[in-house]
Design a protein around this motif. Structure first.
Motif, PDB file in Angstrom:
ATOM      1  N   PRO A   1      46.233  43.713  46.825  1.00 34.98           N
ATOM      2  CA  PRO A   1      47.059  42.641  46.818  1.00 34.98           C
ATOM      3  C   PRO A   1      48.032  43.700  46.177  1.00 34.98           C
ATOM      4  CG  PRO A   1      45.103  42.652  44.975  1.00 34.98           C
ATOM      5  CD  PRO A   1      45.199  43.327  45.852  1.00 34.98           C
ATOM      6  N   LYS A   2      49.589  42.691  46.271  1.00 28.74           N
ATOM      7  CA  LYS A   2      50.822  43.533  46.043  1.00 28.74           C
ATOM      8  C   LYS A   2      50.902  43.467  44.419  1.00 28.74           C
ATOM      9  CE  LYS A   2      55.451  42.507  47.663  1.00 28.74           C
ATOM     10  NZ  LYS A   2      56.110  42.625  48.290  1.00 28.74           N
ATOM     11  N   GLY A   3      51.524  44.495  43.962  1.00 30.05           N
ATOM     12  CA  GLY A   3      52.034  44.095  42.462  1.00 30.05           C
ATOM     13  C   GLY A   3      50.587  44.768  41.476  1.00 30.05           C
ATOM     14  N   LEU A   4      49.242  44.781  42.282  1.00 33.32           N
ATOM     15  CA  LEU A   4      48.457  45.334  41.214  1.00 33.32           C
ATOM     16  C   LEU A   4      47.631  46.723  41.731  1.00 33.32           C
ATOM     17  CD1 LEU A   4      46.247  41.957  42.111  1.00 33.32           C
ATOM     18  CD2 LEU A   4      47.771  43.033  39.901  1.00 33.32           C
ATOM     19  N   ALA A   5      48.941  47.870  40.968  1.00 39.80           N
ATOM     20  CA  ALA A   5      48.481  49.143  41.463  1.00 39.80           C
ATOM     21  C   ALA A   5      47.260  49.676  40.670  1.00 39.80           C
ATOM     22  CB  ALA A   5      49.414  49.670  40.825  1.00 39.80           C
ATOM     23  N   GLY A   6      45.879  49.438  41.296  1.00 39.39           N
ATOM     24  CA  GLY A   6      45.371  50.876  40.828  1.00 39.39           C
ATOM     25  C   GLY A   6      43.587  49.850  41.114  1.00 39.39           C
ATOM     26  N   TRP A   7      43.763  48.666  41.964  1.00 35.50           N
ATOM     27  CA  TRP A   7      42.605  48.751  42.243  1.00 35.50           C
ATOM     28  C   TRP A   7      41.853  48.965  43.305  1.00 35.50           C
ATOM     29  CZ3 TRP A   7      42.039  43.584  41.117  1.00 35.50           C
ATOM     30  CH2 TRP A   7      40.687  42.214  41.627  1.00 35.50           C
ATOM     31  N   PRO A   8      40.036  47.770  43.087  1.00 30.20           N
ATOM     32  CA  PRO A   8      39.849  49.191  43.311  1.00 30.20           C
ATOM     33  C   PRO A   8      39.651  49.128  45.063  1.00 30.20           C
ATOM     34  CG  PRO A   8      38.571  48.013  41.991  1.00 30.20           C
ATOM     35  CD  PRO A   8      40.300  47.169  42.161  1.00 30.20           C
ATOM     36  N   ASP A   9      39.334  50.099  45.815  1.00 26.03           N
ATOM     37  CA  ASP A   9      39.247  50.070  47.302  1.00 26.03           C
ATOM     38  C   ASP A   9      38.719  48.996  48.348  1.00 26.03           C
ATOM     39  OD1 ASP A   9      40.822  53.297  46.833  1.00 26.03           O
ATOM     40  OD2 ASP A   9      39.173  53.920  46.598  1.00 26.03           O
ATOM     41  N   ARG A  10      37.851  48.929  47.233  1.00 30.65           N
ATOM     42  CA  ARG A  10      36.598  48.490  48.791  1.00 30.65           C
ATOM     43  C   ARG A  10      36.079  46.411  47.482  1.00 30.65           C
ATOM     44  NH1 ARG A  10      37.190  48.272  54.761  1.00 30.65           N
ATOM     45  NH2 ARG A  10      38.124  50.381  54.694  1.00 30.65           N
ATOM     46  N   THR A  11      35.902  45.892  48.567  1.00 31.71           N
ATOM     47  CA  THR A  11      35.514  44.688  48.004  1.00 31.71           C
ATOM     48  C   THR A  11      34.008  44.319  48.763  1.00 31.71           C
ATOM     49  OG1 THR A  11      37.299  44.082  47.481  1.00 31.71           O
ATOM     50  CG2 THR A  11      35.729  42.222  47.417  1.00 31.71           C
ATOM     51  N   LEU A  12      33.011  44.440  48.452  1.00 32.03           N
ATOM     52  CA  LEU A  12      31.940  43.854  49.059  1.00 32.03           C
ATOM     53  C   LEU A  12      31.394  42.299  48.718  1.00 32.03           C
ATOM     54  CD1 LEU A  12      28.961  46.944  48.571  1.00 32.03           C
ATOM     55  CD2 LEU A  12      30.739  46.579  50.699  1.00 32.03           C
ATOM     56  N   LEU A  13      31.545  41.625  49.945  1.00 37.73           N
ATOM     57  CA  LEU A  13      30.444  40.360  49.930  1.00 37.73           C
ATOM     58  C   LEU A  13      29.698  40.204  50.565  1.00 37.73           C
ATOM     59  CD1 LEU A  13      34.900  39.943  50.564  1.00 37.73           C
ATOM     60  CD2 LEU A  13      33.646  38.580  48.765  1.00 37.73           C
ATOM     61  N   ALA A  14      28.721  39.452  49.727  1.00 37.67           N
ATOM     62  CA  ALA A  14      27.509  38.654  51.047  1.00 37.67           C
ATOM     63  C   ALA A  14      26.840  38.685  50.078  1.00 37.67           C
ATOM     64  CB  ALA A  14      26.910  40.122  51.063  1.00 37.67           C
ATOM     65  N   ASP A  15      26.390  36.908  51.096  1.00 38.69           N
ATOM     66  CA  ASP A  15      24.880  35.797  49.840  1.00 38.69           C
ATOM     67  C   ASP A  15      26.121  35.444  48.819  1.00 38.69           C
ATOM     68  OD1 ASP A  15      23.666  36.227  52.196  1.00 38.69           O
ATOM     69  OD2 ASP A  15      22.627  37.711  50.732  1.00 38.69           O
ATOM     70  N   GLY A  16      27.203  35.078  48.981  1.00 36.95           N
ATOM     71  CA  GLY A  16      27.659  34.420  47.495  1.00 36.95           C
ATOM     72  C   GLY A  16      28.342  35.531  45.994  1.00 36.95           C
ATOM     73  N   GLN A  17      27.674  37.368  46.596  1.00 37.86           N
ATOM     74  CA  GLN A  17      28.250  37.944  45.893  1.00 37.86           C
ATOM     75  C   GLN A  17      28.953  38.953  46.083  1.00 37.86           C
ATOM     76  OE1 GLN A  17      24.136  40.441  44.811  1.00 37.86           O
ATOM     77  NE2 GLN A  17      24.181  39.065  46.735  1.00 37.86           N
ATOM     78  N   VAL A  18      29.836  39.152  44.980  1.00 34.55           N
ATOM     79  CA  VAL A  18      31.267  40.397  45.362  1.00 34.55           C
ATOM     80  C   VAL A  18      30.976  41.781  44.066  1.00 34.55           C
ATOM     81  CG1 VAL A  18      33.495  40.105  45.042  1.00 34.55           C
ATOM     82  CG2 VAL A  18      32.262  37.820  44.943  1.00 34.55           C
ATOM     83  N   MET A  19      31.375  42.599  44.548  1.00 35.66           N
ATOM     84  CA  MET A  19      31.626  44.083  43.858  1.00 35.66           C
ATOM     85  C   MET A  19      32.850  44.570  44.387  1.00 35.66           C
ATOM     86  SD  MET A  19      28.775  46.872  44.365  1.00 35.66           S
ATOM     87  CE  MET A  19      27.597  46.539  43.556  1.00 35.66           C
ATOM     88  N   PHE A  20      32.835  45.958  43.650  1.00 36.35           N
ATOM     89  CA  PHE A  20      34.045  46.097  43.901  1.00 36.35           C
ATOM     90  C   PHE A  20      33.090  47.878  43.727  1.00 36.35           C
ATOM     91  CE2 PHE A  20      35.689  41.571  42.097  1.00 36.35           C
ATOM     92  CZ  PHE A  20      36.554  41.412  42.817  1.00 36.35           C
ATOM     93  N   ILE A  21      34.398  48.311  44.607  1.00 34.22           N
ATOM     94  CA  ILE A  21      34.532  49.960  44.363  1.00 34.22           C
ATOM     95  C   ILE A  21      34.923  50.670  45.001  1.00 34.22           C
ATOM     96  CG2 ILE A  21      33.622  51.579  45.692  1.00 34.22           C
ATOM     97  CD1 ILE A  21      31.213  49.558  45.203  1.00 34.22           C
ATOM     98  N   GLU A  22      35.776  51.701  43.491  1.00 33.10           N
ATOM     99  CA  GLU A  22      36.591  52.647  44.105  1.00 33.10           C
ATOM    100  C   GLU A  22      35.895  53.859  44.577  1.00 33.10           C
ATOM    101  OE1 GLU A  22      40.190  54.346  43.879  1.00 33.10           O
ATOM    102  OE2 GLU A  22      39.587  52.239  43.182  1.00 33.10           O
ATOM    103  N   THR A  23      36.286  54.188  45.761  1.00 31.82           N
ATOM    104  CA  THR A  23      35.617  55.458  46.338  1.00 31.82           C
ATOM    105  C   THR A  23      36.908  56.929  45.550  1.00 31.82           C
ATOM    106  OG1 THR A  23      37.250  55.268  48.168  1.00 31.82           O
ATOM    107  CG2 THR A  23      34.511  54.360  47.729  1.00 31.82           C
ATOM    108  N   LYS A  24      35.789  58.448  45.345  1.00 27.83           N
ATOM    109  CA  LYS A  24      36.847  59.053  44.924  1.00 27.83           C
ATOM    110  C   LYS A  24      35.535  60.516  45.592  1.00 27.83           C
ATOM    111  CE  LYS A  24      39.286  57.831  42.398  1.00 27.83           C
ATOM    112  NZ  LYS A  24      40.403  58.193  42.690  1.00 27.83           N
TER     113      LYS A  24
END
Length: 93
Positions: free
Chosen positions: A27-50
């Protein structure tokens, strides 16, 4: 040494295998937003990879992980390819 890209690739590969959407949103202007967003069956999870050795969160990354968690979302840091695969499996089940 494992690179962050290898961890992210393991996450994406497992998500495709399991039928989970794994989006890279910046998202523009949101520095540091997590690398990946998982979506399935109405669920959402945010993942930052290192990378496993020496991968550190920036203050902006810590901020977004905290805010997302405070709003009831699961927001994780993933530092290992095996962990990435397990996160996707657990997300599904």
């Amino acid at each position: 040494m494992t690179l962050e890209r290898a961890v992210e690739n393991a996450l994406v590969t497992q998500a495709k295998k399991d039928g989970v959407l794994c989006l890279k949103l910046a998202p523009k202007g949101l520095a540091g937003w997590p690398d990946r967003t998982l979506l399935a069956d109405g669920q959402v999870m945010f993942i930052e990879t290192k990378r496993p050795q020496g991968g550190r969160l920036s203050p902006q990354q810590r901020y977004w992980l905290r805010v997302l968690t405070e709003h009831g979302f699961t927001a994780l840091v993933c530092k290992d390819a095996d962990e990435a695969r397990q996160i996707v499996r657990d997300f599904q089940g």
